[in-house]
Design an enzyme around this catalytic site. Sequence first.
Site, PDB file in Angstrom:
ATOM      1  N   TYR A 283      49.811  12.477  14.542  1.00 33.59           N
ATOM      2  CA  TYR A 283      50.813  11.876  13.542  1.00 33.59           C
ATOM      3  C   TYR A 283      51.978  11.384  14.667  1.00 33.59           C
ATOM      4  O   TYR A 283      52.464  10.754  14.131  1.00 33.59           O
ATOM      5  CB  TYR A 283      50.951  12.728  12.458  1.00 33.59           C
ATOM      6  CG  TYR A 283      49.706  12.819  11.587  1.00 33.59           C
ATOM      7  CD1 TYR A 283      49.178  11.657  11.070  1.00 33.59           C
ATOM      8  CD2 TYR A 283      49.148  13.912  11.373  1.00 33.59           C
ATOM      9  CE1 TYR A 283      48.040  11.489  10.032  1.00 33.59           C
ATOM     10  CE2 TYR A 283      47.890  13.981  10.688  1.00 33.59           C
ATOM     11  CZ  TYR A 283      47.203  12.680  10.226  1.00 33.59           C
ATOM     12  OH  TYR A 283      45.993  12.796   9.543  1.00 33.59           O
TER      13      TYR A 283
ATOM     14  N   HIS B 145      45.962  18.524  15.811  1.00 31.60           N
ATOM     15  CA  HIS B 145      45.851  17.473  14.482  1.00 31.60           C
ATOM     16  C   HIS B 145      47.185  16.905  14.411  1.00 31.60           C
ATOM     17  O   HIS B 145      47.449  15.580  14.428  1.00 31.60           O
ATOM     18  CB  HIS B 145      45.113  17.872  13.381  1.00 31.60           C
ATOM     19  CG  HIS B 145      44.573  16.811  12.856  1.00 31.60           C
ATOM     20  ND1 HIS B 145      43.808  15.959  13.014  1.00 31.60           N
ATOM     21  CD2 HIS B 145      45.389  15.791  11.644  1.00 31.60           C
ATOM     22  CE1 HIS B 145      43.770  14.864  12.291  1.00 31.60           C
ATOM     23  NE2 HIS B 145      44.770  14.730  11.515  1.00 31.60           N
TER      24      HIS B 145
ATOM     25  N   ARG C 206      29.650  13.527  23.324  1.00 26.41           N
ATOM     26  CA  ARG C 206      30.917  13.196  24.082  1.00 26.41           C
ATOM     27  C   ARG C 206      31.084  14.125  25.422  1.00 26.41           C
ATOM     28  O   ARG C 206      30.462  15.061  25.514  1.00 26.41           O
ATOM     29  CB  ARG C 206      32.169  13.195  23.097  1.00 26.41           C
ATOM     30  CG  ARG C 206      32.549  14.750  22.744  1.00 26.41           C
ATOM     31  CD  ARG C 206      33.519  14.728  21.756  1.00 26.41           C
ATOM     32  NE  ARG C 206      34.767  14.533  22.347  1.00 26.41           N
ATOM     33  CZ  ARG C 206      35.925  15.197  21.701  1.00 26.41           C
ATOM     34  NH1 ARG C 206      35.840  15.827  20.536  1.00 26.41           N
ATOM     35  NH2 ARG C 206      37.207  14.758  22.239  1.00 26.41           N
ATOM     36  N   ARG C 207      31.886  13.717  26.051  1.00 22.62           N
ATOM     37  CA  ARG C 207      32.725  14.835  27.244  1.00 22.62           C
ATOM     38  C   ARG C 207      31.554  15.162  28.059  1.00 22.62           C
ATOM     39  O   ARG C 207      31.165  16.082  28.357  1.00 22.62           O
ATOM     40  CB  ARG C 207      33.119  16.018  26.530  1.00 22.62           C
ATOM     41  CG  ARG C 207      34.623  15.637  25.873  1.00 22.62           C
ATOM     42  CD  ARG C 207      35.107  16.860  25.432  1.00 22.62           C
ATOM     43  NE  ARG C 207      36.617  16.630  25.158  1.00 22.62           N
ATOM     44  CZ  ARG C 207      37.564  17.775  24.974  1.00 22.62           C
ATOM     45  NH1 ARG C 207      36.893  19.031  24.624  1.00 22.62           N
ATOM     46  NH2 ARG C 207      38.667  17.375  24.987  1.00 22.62           N
TER      47      ARG C 207
ATOM     48  N   HIS D  31      35.905   7.178  17.292  1.00 22.22           N
ATOM     49  CA  HIS D  31      36.895   7.238  16.083  1.00 22.22           C
ATOM     50  C   HIS D  31      38.074   7.310  16.743  1.00 22.22           C
ATOM     51  O   HIS D  31      39.261   6.270  16.286  1.00 22.22           O
ATOM     52  CB  HIS D  31      36.654   8.416  15.404  1.00 22.22           C
ATOM     53  CG  HIS D  31      37.917   8.979  14.441  1.00 22.22           C
ATOM     54  ND1 HIS D  31      38.053   8.029  13.211  1.00 22.22           N
ATOM     55  CD2 HIS D  31      38.821   9.971  14.782  1.00 22.22           C
ATOM     56  CE1 HIS D  31      39.188   8.835  12.780  1.00 22.22           C
ATOM     57  NE2 HIS D  31      39.536   9.587  13.484  1.00 22.22           N
ATOM     58  N   PHE D  32      38.393   8.123  17.610  1.00 26.73           N
ATOM     59  CA  PHE D  32      39.828   8.237  18.275  1.00 26.73           C
ATOM     60  C   PHE D  32      40.241   6.757  19.051  1.00 26.73           C
ATOM     61  O   PHE D  32      41.297   6.744  19.536  1.00 26.73           O
ATOM     62  CB  PHE D  32      40.292   9.235  18.610  1.00 26.73           C
ATOM     63  CG  PHE D  32      39.698  10.076  19.909  1.00 26.73           C
ATOM     64  CD1 PHE D  32      40.030   9.548  21.051  1.00 26.73           C
ATOM     65  CD2 PHE D  32      38.985  11.124  19.610  1.00 26.73           C
ATOM     66  CE1 PHE D  32      39.167   9.944  22.103  1.00 26.73           C
ATOM     67  CE2 PHE D  32      38.353  11.841  20.821  1.00 26.73           C
ATOM     68  CZ  PHE D  32      38.582  11.192  21.964  1.00 26.73           C
ATOM     69  N   HIS D  33      39.414   6.025  19.520  1.00 29.61           N
ATOM     70  CA  HIS D  33      39.739   5.046  20.483  1.00 29.61           C
ATOM     71  C   HIS D  33      40.028   3.768  19.464  1.00 29.61           C
ATOM     72  O   HIS D  33      40.641   3.008  19.825  1.00 29.61           O
ATOM     73  CB  HIS D  33      38.475   4.532  21.300  1.00 29.61           C
ATOM     74  CG  HIS D  33      38.422   5.215  22.673  1.00 29.61           C
ATOM     75  ND1 HIS D  33      37.925   6.309  22.832  1.00 29.61           N
ATOM     76  CD2 HIS D  33      38.823   4.855  23.795  1.00 29.61           C
ATOM     77  CE1 HIS D  33      38.020   6.952  23.994  1.00 29.61           C
ATOM     78  NE2 HIS D  33      38.848   5.853  24.576  1.00 29.61           N
TER      79      HIS D  33
END
Lengths: 596, 187
Positions: free
Chosen positions: A232, A228, A442-443, A379-381
């Site tokens: 950042y 995680h 996903r995946r 979300h992370f795209h």
Amino acid sequence: MGVFADRYPDEAKVVRAALASSFLALLIGGAMGPLQTLHRIDYLRIMPSESYYTVLTLHGVALVILFTIFFLVGFYQWAVTDSLDRPAEDIRFTWLWYGLMSLGALMASLAILGGFTDATDISASVLFTFYAPLEAHWLFYVGLTTFIIGTWLAGADWFRSWWNWKKENKGEKTPLRTFMVLTTMLMWYLATIGVASAVLFFLLPWSLGIVDSVNPLLTRTLFWYFGHPVVYFWLLPVYMIWYVILPQIAGGRLFSDALARIVFVLFLVLSVPVGIHHQYLDPGIAEGFKFLSASNTMFLLLPSLLTAFTVVASIEHGARQRGGEGYFRWLTVLPWRNPAFTGMALAGLMFAAAGFSGMVNAGMNLNYLVHNTMWVPGHFHLTVGTAVALTIMAVTYWFLPRITGNPIFSMRLGLVQVLTWFVGMVLMSNAMHRVGVGGEPRRTADPFYDFEFEGVIGSIGELHLQIGLGALILTLSLVLFFIHLIFSWFGISSTTKITSEAAIRKPLSGKEHAPAVLENFRLWVAIAAVLIVLVYTIPIASIIVDGGLFGPDVAPVRPDHAPLFGLSGLSLSTEWLVAGAAGAVGAIAAIAGVLR
Amino acid sequence: MEIHKYEKIWFAAALVMVVLFISSVAYGAVGAGIQMVDDEGGEINPNEIGEHPKFEGFQDVAGTEASVTQVNESHYEAQIQANHPNFFPGEITIPEGSTVTFYITAGDVIHSYDIVGTNVNTMVIPGQIAEITAEFEEPKEYGVICTEYCGELHHEMEGKVNVVSQEEWDENYTDDLITIDERGGDN
């Protein structure tokens, strides 16, 4: 003021080299994008489904490790040198860490590429998360370790510059950009303890056959301890860009220096003790610790919400400096034709949307519905795929002249490029979230089962079309980016050189207003360490006590090789050798060109 | 330090929002009683699954017909083992209105067990037993998938949970049903 490339030519060379590596990774990782999207939605399948996972591993590692972190080190080198106005302490050391990172990146990439051919038993089709008992060739783990050691040395290099600067500037506050670099690196040192111990103590000895078992829950927990905060590490350079460069381009200045520092300190303190929120659905971890991570994660919203305020306020100030008026009319006077501005503004907008989908992920019990569905890559795209990637691409239109001395090839082409990225990602990510709510995982190479998923507003078929279309538009945007990059970088079709640049303007409320305690890095690291101990000691101790340090006799499993495009054996290995050699020559030529 | 008035208001509002989010998670856990998968299930040796008390009598990997065990009137237990690229058993059948406790573990790598369209969704980790209890009200056929990449045939890994009507259950499924006493489990 003279352009950075002229003031610090040696440092500019390192910055250029790091950016070249970063963009090479973007090219390779980005090229995998349409390949896997079109395969997944079954529009175009040019590889066996088994190869999908090798492609996905390359996509993940190249983009979220190599692209982002190579950009970070290049950009941060610029930030430290420029803001301290001081050359690197020893440029050979600077090249050493860049060299180690490149060597590590090469090893890890070769290990992954080996999965495309059965001419070698080297492979690493384990995805970016490399959960044991899935096993990669040791070259992959050694490569990652080398790469991370390179980043540690980079941090040491910057700290050394700062210490020497402090000796010569007693009593002065650290310049904002250097402050941001140092807090980011302190966070990174704390975060990488997790992945370093997972790899060095467990996975590497295991892949070499020195130990014959691992505890899968332990290595997974150590991965997420790092997994995680690494987000950042992608995000903080972007925050620096939003804080320092975006107001500049908007025609104004940063709203508050102190608030910017507080935000970075909050990230240093709160980034690490949250990793268990990726393990809400793991057996073997008590609910209380999951809740603790959920609460910490929610508190991480604070620095991002503060950023939203400061960035928008800074832009508004810029607009008013340009003569903007009214509650919202000031928006119209902003430099929307400048791709650097528009790209960053759109990236920020998408990041706000990502914040909301992130809150759903973080909501412990709500997470049941979206865990490991397409919602998560949706979300992370938006986060790393847009807030980070689009900001990096956008800042290039501002940054490149400073480090190459060549003007930007075409602002109009740049504008088209950032806009197509935005449009493509709106389509793709929106549809990914929605099929995710419908339960599509996903995946997976082939999400078509004996039963049907139920789409949310629109059928799965329509949403797949939207995903495919979005992916193609994104690919187009990437092609435009690279055409533009090459023309600008090498000054093709431009006879002029840029010889001066505007200095970064001072914040409205300057560093003299920042409380001195913010510079007390020891205090912040100590608080971060206490939080980490509180959140992680008992879960990790109970995982080790209950399951054993090396687990209950868990053997490695290497995913099967699947030669790409149905080719195999000698013919394939020859082709790959040729392609690899051509690629290497090209890369060397490109780097030589960069450093000319 | 100088902090603008609007900035203070924004900060306060953000803090309130964070507290509200945390309260909603806490309410979900305590008030609504949504239990998380946790460490209740305990540990298991992935090479000796059949010897664990929870999996006693469980015929692993090779041909499992065993489906569910009856604990009492409406409560059943299901043991499931995940091995790339299959679940064993691949299909389980239960009557409508029943409560089922799943004990799920893996014999090789990390998997997941996700009953699509429900909140029965857990990671399945070698060495760990995931324990999860759910109620199934209406007859329906649910798809089950593995949502964690587990190897080159990951996308082929699926199963089924068949919730049948009481009549169908009584007619077809009660003959071979074992009870918890017959199985000799530790309940």
